[in-house]
Design a protein around this motif. Structure first.
Motif, PDB file in Angstrom:
ATOM      1  N   GLY A  52     -18.659 -40.388  -1.180  1.00  0.00           N
ATOM      2  CA  GLY A  52     -18.306 -39.417  -1.779  1.00  0.00           C
ATOM      3  C   GLY A  52     -19.020 -38.143  -1.647  1.00  0.00           C
ATOM      4  O   GLY A  52     -18.159 -36.981  -1.876  1.00  0.00           O
ATOM      5  N   ASN A  53     -20.028 -38.036  -1.161  1.00  0.00           N
ATOM      6  CA  ASN A  53     -20.652 -36.813  -0.703  1.00  0.00           C
ATOM      7  C   ASN A  53     -20.242 -36.161   0.303  1.00  0.00           C
ATOM      8  O   ASN A  53     -20.629 -34.847   0.645  1.00  0.00           O
ATOM      9  CB  ASN A  53     -22.437 -36.932  -0.707  1.00  0.00           C
ATOM     10  CG  ASN A  53     -22.993 -37.296  -1.761  1.00  0.00           C
ATOM     11  OD1 ASN A  53     -23.358 -36.275  -2.532  1.00  0.00           O
ATOM     12  ND2 ASN A  53     -23.076 -38.467  -2.190  1.00  0.00           N
ATOM     13  N   GLN A  54     -19.305 -36.420   1.025  1.00  0.00           N
ATOM     14  CA  GLN A  54     -18.769 -36.027   2.016  1.00  0.00           C
ATOM     15  C   GLN A  54     -17.234 -35.637   1.845  1.00  0.00           C
ATOM     16  O   GLN A  54     -16.692 -34.617   1.958  1.00  0.00           O
ATOM     17  CB  GLN A  54     -19.033 -36.735   3.664  1.00  0.00           C
ATOM     18  CG  GLN A  54     -18.448 -36.183   4.731  1.00  0.00           C
ATOM     19  CD  GLN A  54     -19.102 -34.810   5.370  1.00  0.00           C
ATOM     20  OE1 GLN A  54     -19.861 -34.415   4.646  1.00  0.00           O
ATOM     21  NE2 GLN A  54     -18.746 -34.777   6.565  1.00  0.00           N
ATOM     22  N   ALA A  55     -16.496 -36.912   1.793  1.00  0.00           N
ATOM     23  CA  ALA A  55     -15.056 -36.813   1.423  1.00  0.00           C
ATOM     24  C   ALA A  55     -14.710 -36.039   0.326  1.00  0.00           C
ATOM     25  O   ALA A  55     -13.843 -35.235   0.413  1.00  0.00           O
ATOM     26  CB  ALA A  55     -14.237 -38.159   1.445  1.00  0.00           C
ATOM     27  N   SER A  56     -15.059 -36.171  -0.750  1.00  0.00           N
ATOM     28  CA  SER A  56     -14.773 -35.431  -1.948  1.00  0.00           C
ATOM     29  C   SER A  56     -15.155 -34.095  -1.815  1.00  0.00           C
ATOM     30  O   SER A  56     -14.681 -33.047  -2.489  1.00  0.00           O
ATOM     31  CB  SER A  56     -15.529 -36.125  -3.208  1.00  0.00           C
ATOM     32  OG  SER A  56     -14.827 -35.537  -4.314  1.00  0.00           O
ATOM     33  N   TYR A  57     -16.517 -33.772  -1.258  1.00  0.00           N
ATOM     34  CA  TYR A  57     -17.012 -32.368  -1.098  1.00  0.00           C
ATOM     35  C   TYR A  57     -15.919 -31.482  -0.357  1.00  0.00           C
ATOM     36  O   TYR A  57     -15.924 -30.396  -0.436  1.00  0.00           O
ATOM     37  CB  TYR A  57     -18.156 -32.478   0.026  1.00  0.00           C
ATOM     38  CG  TYR A  57     -18.992 -31.228  -0.003  1.00  0.00           C
ATOM     39  CD1 TYR A  57     -19.695 -30.661  -1.088  1.00  0.00           C
ATOM     40  CD2 TYR A  57     -18.842 -30.594   1.227  1.00  0.00           C
ATOM     41  CE1 TYR A  57     -20.406 -29.622  -0.986  1.00  0.00           C
ATOM     42  CE2 TYR A  57     -19.546 -29.288   1.251  1.00  0.00           C
ATOM     43  CZ  TYR A  57     -20.417 -28.756   0.242  1.00  0.00           C
ATOM     44  OH  TYR A  57     -21.067 -27.703   0.354  1.00  0.00           O
ATOM     45  N   ASN A  58     -15.150 -32.040   0.517  1.00  0.00           N
ATOM     46  CA  ASN A  58     -14.134 -31.289   1.257  1.00  0.00           C
ATOM     47  C   ASN A  58     -13.039 -30.690   0.410  1.00  0.00           C
ATOM     48  O   ASN A  58     -12.183 -29.896   0.847  1.00  0.00           O
ATOM     49  CB  ASN A  58     -13.369 -32.020   2.417  1.00  0.00           C
ATOM     50  CG  ASN A  58     -14.638 -32.209   3.661  1.00  0.00           C
ATOM     51  OD1 ASN A  58     -15.492 -31.611   3.662  1.00  0.00           O
ATOM     52  ND2 ASN A  58     -14.335 -33.381   4.352  1.00  0.00           N
TER      53      ASN A  58
ATOM     54  N   CYS B  25     -19.601 -50.202  -4.551  1.00  0.00           N
ATOM     55  CA  CYS B  25     -20.090 -48.801  -5.284  1.00  0.00           C
ATOM     56  C   CYS B  25     -21.061 -47.949  -4.642  1.00  0.00           C
ATOM     57  O   CYS B  25     -20.957 -46.693  -4.734  1.00  0.00           O
ATOM     58  CB  CYS B  25     -20.829 -49.277  -6.537  1.00  0.00           C
ATOM     59  SG  CYS B  25     -19.670 -50.040  -7.811  1.00  0.00           S
ATOM     60  N   LEU B  26     -22.067 -48.631  -3.816  1.00  0.00           N
ATOM     61  CA  LEU B  26     -22.945 -47.917  -3.170  1.00  0.00           C
ATOM     62  C   LEU B  26     -22.549 -47.045  -1.802  1.00  0.00           C
ATOM     63  O   LEU B  26     -22.600 -45.987  -1.595  1.00  0.00           O
ATOM     64  CB  LEU B  26     -24.012 -48.781  -2.501  1.00  0.00           C
ATOM     65  CG  LEU B  26     -25.359 -48.143  -2.074  1.00  0.00           C
ATOM     66  CD1 LEU B  26     -26.043 -47.364  -3.114  1.00  0.00           C
ATOM     67  CD2 LEU B  26     -26.309 -49.349  -1.591  1.00  0.00           C
ATOM     68  N   LEU B  27     -21.327 -47.860  -1.210  1.00  0.00           N
ATOM     69  CA  LEU B  27     -20.663 -47.415  -0.042  1.00  0.00           C
ATOM     70  C   LEU B  27     -19.688 -46.045  -0.812  1.00  0.00           C
ATOM     71  O   LEU B  27     -19.956 -44.913  -0.168  1.00  0.00           O
ATOM     72  CB  LEU B  27     -19.632 -48.060   0.418  1.00  0.00           C
ATOM     73  CG  LEU B  27     -18.715 -47.551   1.360  1.00  0.00           C
ATOM     74  CD1 LEU B  27     -19.324 -47.247   2.748  1.00  0.00           C
ATOM     75  CD2 LEU B  27     -17.407 -48.608   1.729  1.00  0.00           C
TER      76      LEU B  27
END
Length: 762
Positions: free
Chosen positions: A494-500, A487-489
Motif C-alpha cells: 500500500g505504500n507504493q500502489a496507493s501512493y500513485n 494484512c502485512l502484504l
C-alpha cells in the motif's frame, strides 16, 4: 460454491485496497501528463463514437485525422475498453466512477488470473490468494497506470498457466490454443511492449521444452522392460521401445504445441497488429531521439540504455519509491516468500521454470548493463521497438508471484533448515536496515531528507520475521497466520500502489488533468460556430483537449503520419491551408488578430477569417518532384493553393477554366464519413484538407473515384462540371483483414478445444 469463495474474497480485498477510488471522490488514478492529456482524451473520443453506434476507427481531431487502431495506444481493439466506453456518459463525458471501477477491475483480473495459475500448479487456496494479491498490487501491475500497458500485463499468468498445462500433457492442444488466445489478448491491449516481452518469454520456454525434451512429463518414466512411456499428440500414453523414437516424438509434440500457441496468438492479435503495422510504416513517432523515427529507423541503443533498470535501483525491489520509473518494488513479504518457495520446492519443475522466467526478465530489464539484452536487441526482429527494457520487470514480478505461493505452502509444510535460515535472514535484514537508518538519522542530527517509506520496509521485515517464527514453531495456526500475512502484504504494498493515486487537492498532480477538464466554455463557443474548421493553441491547453471536447486541432501529442509531418503546420500559410480558423491564446498572434471570445480562465479565442474552408475546388494541378519543392511553393505562393493543387510526379490533366466561382460545401462530417456537395463551373478537383491515408475511399454520385494525394498530405478527387455529391468513407482493409483473422483465431481456438475434449475419455 467453495471454489468461488476465494475469488470472491480476492475481489473484496482488491476493492478494499483501492478504497480511495471505490469509496471516496477525492482521488484519481488517471492524473499524470500522459494519462490526463493523452489517454483520457482518446477514451473520450472512442466512447463518443461507440455510443453513437460507430466502432472507433478514425480520430478526426488529431493532426489532420489519425487512425485509432493504427496508433494502437488508444486501445480501440481491447474488449474491456468497449465495456467502459459503453457506460452511459454524463454531460457528454465518461463518468468518473466508471473510470475508477475500470481501474479496480483491471487489478482484480490480474489477481484472479494469478490465483488460477497457482491453483493449477497445485498450490493451496490461501497460498494462491497471497500470490494473486502480490502480482496485482505490487510490482509492474501495481505500479503501472497506463491502461494500454497494464491491460496486456494482466494476462501473463494465464499465458504461462496454459503453456505449462500443454507441456505437461493436460489436454495439450486445447491448452496450447488457450495459451495463444491469452497471448493474443495482450496484443489487443494497445501497446507493443508487454506483448513483445511475453512473446520472447514464451518462445524461450517452448524452445527449452523442444531442446530439453525429457525436462518435463512428456516422457513419464521407464517401465520394468526399460521402455519409455511417452505422451503422444492426443495426450494418451503410448509405449516406445527406442530412446531416439521417444526423443523425436516428444520434440514433434512440443513443436506442434508451440506452433498452435503462437499461431493462435498471431491470429487473435491481428485486429491490432495489422493496422498498427500499416500505420507504423506511414507514420513518425517520438522515441527519445532528437528527431521522430519512422518504421525503418532502428531505435538507437542509447535510448534502450536510458530506459533501462539502473543497477542501483535493484534495491527498489525491497524499498518503495527507490526507482525512477520502473516500478520495481515487490516488497520484503513477497520476495522472502518467493525465495523460500524456491529453496524448499526447487525440485518442482514449475519452480525452476518460473525462476528462469523471473531471472530472465530481471536480466533483460537491466538493458545497457546486460550484454544479453543487447544481443537480443541486435538479432531479434522488432525487439528494438520495445524501447524500455525496464518494463521487462513484469516477467520478474510474475515469476516471483508464482514462487510466493510455493513459499506460503512451504511454511505450512514439513519443517526444514530453510525455514529457520529464511526466518533469521528476514529478521537480520530488518534489524540491520533499521540500524543503518538510525545511524544515518543521528549523523544528520535528525534532519531526515529522504523518502521515509524505507522505514516501513524495516518495520514490515521485523514483523514478517516474527510472523514466520510463530508460524513455523506452531505458536500460530495456519488460518490466522495467513490472515496476518495478507494484512502485512497489504500494509507494505500500500505504500507504493496507493501512493500513485493523486489527491484532487494536490495541485501539483491535479494540474495535468485540469488542462483537459478545464475551459469547457471555450469548447461551447467553438461548437456554436459553423464548421468544420481547425483550432490551434498557444496556451497551456494541450492539443489533445480537442479529443476531449470533440474539437478538431491542427496538431496533437501523438504519433503523426509522415505526410502530415511534411507540412510546415506551424507556419501561417499552412495553417490557412489546413483551415485553422481559430487559435487559443492570451494575446494576438501572427495571422489571428480578431478576438471573438474570452473564457473564464482568461484564455481568448482569436479568428482568422481568411482561413481556407475544409473543402474547396481547384482547376490547375502543379507537378512537383519532392515534398521540399512543395514546401517552397507553399511558402512563396501559398495563396495560389486556392486555385491550384500540388501533386508529386505525374498529374492528371484538367481543361482550362474561367474565373467563375465554384460552390463547395461540407454537408456532413463524421469521424469515418465525410459528405461534400460540389457545384463546379467546369471540370476540376475537389480538395479535402484531411489526411491522405490508406483505407479511405471516395464516390462521386455513388460511383467509385480515385483519391489523389495533393498538397503533400491532403485528399483530392476529380469531379466533372455540374452538381455532384462526393462521399469519403473510411473502410480500412487492414482492419477488416485483421478483424477477420482475429475472428478466425477465436473460432480456431474453440474448434481445437472442442476436438481436444472429444479425445479425452469420459
Amino acid at each position: 460454491m467453495r471454489a468461488l469463495t476465494f475469488p470472491l474474497v480476492l475481489l473484496l480485498i482488491v476493492v478494499a485496497f483501492y478504497w480511495k477510488l471505490a469509496f471516496t471522490y477525492q482521488y484519481d488514478w488517471m492524473w499524470g501528463s500522459d494519462l490526463g492529456q493523452q489517454v483520457l482524451p482518446w477514451f473520450e473520443e472512442e466512447a463518443r463514437q461507440l455510443q453513437h453506434g460507430q466502432f472507433p476507427l478514425w480520430d478526426p481531431h488529431s493532426w489532420l485525422g489519425q487512425p485509432l487502431l493504427g496508433q494502437a495506444q488508444p486501445g480501440a481493439a481491447y474488449p474491456l475498453n468497449w465495456l467502459l466506453w459503453l457506460v452511459p456518459s454524463k454531460h457528454g463525458h465518461i463518468r468518473m466512477w466508471a473510470l475508477q471501477w475500470y481501474y479496480i477491475a483491471i487489478h482484480y483480473m490480474a489477481a484472479l488470473f494469478c490465483y488460477l495459475l497457482c491453483r493449477d500448479l497445485g498450490r493451496s487456496r490461501a497460498a494462491s490468494l497471497v500470490a494473486g494479491l502480490a502480482f496485482s498490487l505490487a510490482g509492474y501491475v501495481g505500479w503501472t497506470d497506463w491502461p494500454q500497458m497494464v491491460n496486456g500485463a494482466v494476462w501473463t499468468p494465464l499465458v504461462f498457466m496454459f503453456l505449462l498445462r500443454a507441456a505437461r500433457g493436460v489436454r495439450p492442444q486445447a491448452s496450447a490454443a488457450l495459451c495463444g488466445l491469452c497471448l493474443g489478448m495482450t496484443w489487443l491491449s494497445g501497446h507493443h511492449q508487454v506483448p513483445i516481452f511475453l512473446t520472447l518469454a514464451c518462445t524461450g520456454v517452448w524452445l527449452y521444452y523442444f531442446l530439453s525434451w525429457r525436462a518435463h512429463s512428456c516422457v513419464r518414466r521407464r517401465d520394468s522392460s526399460r521402455r519409455l512411456l511417452v505422451w503422444d499428440s492426443n495426450s494418451k500414453p503410448s509405449v516406445e521401445t527406442s530412446l531416439d523414437a521417444a526423443r523425436m516424438s516428444a520434440r514433434a509434440t512440443y513443436f506442434r504445441l508451440g506452433v498452435i500457441a503462437m499461431g493462435i496468438a498471431a491470429l487473435v492479435g491481428a485486429l491490432q497488429i495489422l493496422p498498427a503495422q500499416e500505420y507504423g510504416r506511414l507514420a513518425l513517432r517520438w522515441v527519445g531521439t532528437d528527431r521522430p523515427a519512422g518504421w525503418t529507423d532502428i531505435v538507437p541503443y542509447h535510448v534502450h540504455q536510458e530506459f533501462s533498470l539502473h543497477p542501483i535501483h535493484l534495491f527498489g525491489i525491497l524499498i518503495p519509491g527507490f526507482d525512477l520509473r520502473e516500478g520495481t518494488f515487490f516488497g520484503i513479504v513477497a520476495v522472502s516468500l518467493a525465495l523460500l518457495g524456491l529453496a524448499v520446492f526447487w525440485k518442482e519443475h514449475a519452480v525452476r521454470v518460473f525462476s528462469a522466467i523471473a531471472l530472465g526478465g530481471l536480466v533483460y530489464s537491466l538493458g545497457g548493463n546486460s550484454v544479453f539484452q543487447g544481443f537480443i536487441y541486435s538479432v531479434v526482429p522488432w525487439v528494438e521497438k520495445a524501447r524500455v527494457p525496464a518494463m521487462a520487470t513484469l516477467l520478474f514480478h510474475s515469476g516471483f508471484a508464482a514462487l510466493a505461493a510455493f513459499g506460503v505452502d512451504a511454511v505450512r509444510g514439513m519443517p526444514s533448515a530453510w525455514h529457520r535460515r529464511f526466518n533469521i535472514a528476514v529478521a537480520a535484514f530488518g534489524i540491520l536496515t533499521s540500524a543503518i537508518l538510525a545511524a544515518n538519522l543521528l549523523a544528520v542530527k535528525l534532519a531526515w531528507s529522504f523518502d521515509d517509506r524505507i522505514v516501513m520496509t524495516c518495520l514490515v521485515a521485523i514483523l514478517m520475521a516474527a510472523l514466520l517464527y510463530a508460524w513455523r514453531t506452531g505458536n500460530l495456526k495456519h488460518a490466522p497466520a495467513v490472515t496476518l500475512l495478507i494484512c502485512l502484504l497489504l500494509l507494505e504494498v500500500g505504500n507504493q500502489a496507493s501512493y500513485n493515486l493523486a489527491d484532487r487537492n494536490d495541485w501539483s498532480r491535479r494540474q495535468y488533468i485540469e488542462t483537459v477538464w478545464g475551459n469547457s466554455d471555450l469548447a461551447d463557443f467553438l461548437h456554436r460556430q459553423p464548421g468544420p474548421f481547425r483550432v490551434d493553441t498557444k496556451t497551456d491547453v494541450v492539443p489533445n483537449w480537442g479529443d476531449f471536447y470533440a474539437v478538431d486541432f491542427v496538431r496533437s501529442m501523438t504519433g503523426v503520419t509522415a505526410n502530415a509531418f511534411e507540412l510546415e503546420w506551424h507556419t501561417a500559410r499552412v495553417k490557412k491551408l489546413l483551415g485553422v480558423k481559430y487559435v487559443l491564446s492570451r494575446e494576438p498572434v501572427d495571422g489571428f488578430a480578431n478576438e471573438v471570445f474570452q473564457g473564464r480562465s482568461g484564455i481568448k479565442i482569436y479568428e482568422d477569417s481568411d482561413a481556407f474552408p475544409r473543402a474547396w475546388a481547384v482547376h490547375d494541378l502543379v507537378s512537383i518532384a519532392s515534398p521540399g519543392e512543395g514546401r517552397v511553393f507553399m511558402n512563396e505562393r501559398g495563396k495560389d493553393l486556392r486555385s491550384r493543387a500540388l501533386i508529386i510526379g505525374a498529374r492528371p490533366s484538367l481543361p482550362a477554366c474561367s474565373g467563375e466561382a465554384d460552390a463547395v460545401a461540407v454537408t456532413a462530417y463524421a469521424p469515418a464519413k465525410v459528405s461534400i456537395q460540389a457545384n463546379l463551373k467546369c471540370d476540376g478537383m475537389v480538395v479535402l484538407s484531411d489526411t491522405y491515408y490508406p483505407g479511405w475511399t471516395a464516390t462521386v454520385d455513388g460511383q467509385p473515384a480515385r483519391i489523389y494525394e495533393v498538397d503533400l498530405a491532403l485528399r483530392g478527387v476529380l469531379v466533372s462540371r455540374g452538381s455532384h455529391e462526393i462521399i469519403f468513407r473510411y473502410r480500412p482493409f487492414s482492419v477488416f483483414l485483421g478483424g477477420g483473422l482475429s475472428l478466425a483465431g477465436l473460432i480456431g481456438a474453440a474448434v481445437i478445444i472442442i476436438l481436444d475434449r472429444l479425445k479425452i475419455p469420459g
